[in-house]
Write a protein that holds these residues in place. Structure first.
Motif: not given
Length: 244
Positions: A181-188
């Motif tokens: 889920g790192f991609r979503h954390q980066l977007v946030d």
């Protein structure tokens, strides 16, 4: 233009694709410290272009410009690795800024200003901005971020050798990040940045503008764009620290 043997004429190739080499070099400069010379990148890229021309085969189906773009970038990266531009001292400076941003963010409940970060580091604003110029090009992620305090067992060495359970494929650290889920954390994390930082990242990574073009949009100098980009990356690293 081709020779009688069906190969691409080198002089014509260099002339035709020199703007492409320069454009790629300018794009990469936004990720690199001020010590890296644009001309050195362009020279390495031209060598990559010549190498690509000798390796390219029409029947493989790849568009020539796509193929040479990859080779040009690869040649530039090889040049950077050979010159060891990412020194340990550079990383230490980057981590010092990151820690200051993280500490201030917790205390203030918002993104700290440049002046506040400088005070936290116990340096003046001019020195802080000079540090930003120096750390320009530090990666968003370091292998050491995954070591968890065990220098004898680096993250990549451990996981690149492990086979996935029940499968014969090698474990891919990038795939592990995406699956976690790192991609979503980066977007946030990007969405939580100040508006100017978000715009700068969008202009560079999505619109693929170079430093001069971004400076024109933001109405600041090219060197100031370097500083702002370095600070934006430091803000992201601070926000993503817990995720790592």
């Amino acid at each position: 233009m081709y020779t009688a043997q069906g190969t691409i004429e080198k002089s014509h190739l260099l002339e035709q694709h020199q703007p492409l080499v320069r454009r790629i070099a300018l794009q990469m400069m936004a990720r690199l410290p001020a010590s890296v010379e644009l001309d050195d990148l362009i020279q390495a890229g031209m060598l990559g272009l010549l190498d690509a021309s000798s390796r390219y085969q029409d029947h493989r189906g790849a568009q020539f410009e796509t193929f040479v773009s990859q080779r040009i970038r690869g040649a530039m990266l090889d040049e950077l690795r050979a010159s060891d531009w990412g020194s340990r001292g550079l990383r230490q400076s980057a981590r010092g800024i990151e820690k200051a941003i993280q500490a201030l963010g917790h205390r203030l409940g918002r993104a700290p200003t440049e002046s506040e970060i400088a005070r936290e580091l116990k340096i003046d604003l001019e020195t802080y901005q000079s540090m930003l110029q120096d750390i320009q090009g530090c990666q968003l992620l370091y292998v050491e971020d995954f070591a968890k305090g065990d220098p004898d067992n680096p993250f990549l060495d451990l996981h690149a050798q492990d086979a996935r359970k029940g499968r014969g494929e090698l474990d891919d650290p990038l795939a592990r990040l995406l699956e976690s889920g790192f991609r979503h954390q980066l977007v946030d994390a990007i969405a939580a940045l100040p508006e100017r930082d978000q715009l700068l990242l969008k202009l560079y990574y999505e619109e693929e503008l170079n430093l001069r073009e971004i400076g024109a949009v933001l109405e600041v100098s090219q060197s100031r764009v370097c500083q702002l980009h370095g600070q934006a990356v430091s803000r992201l690293r601070a926000k993503l620290k817990d995720a790592l």
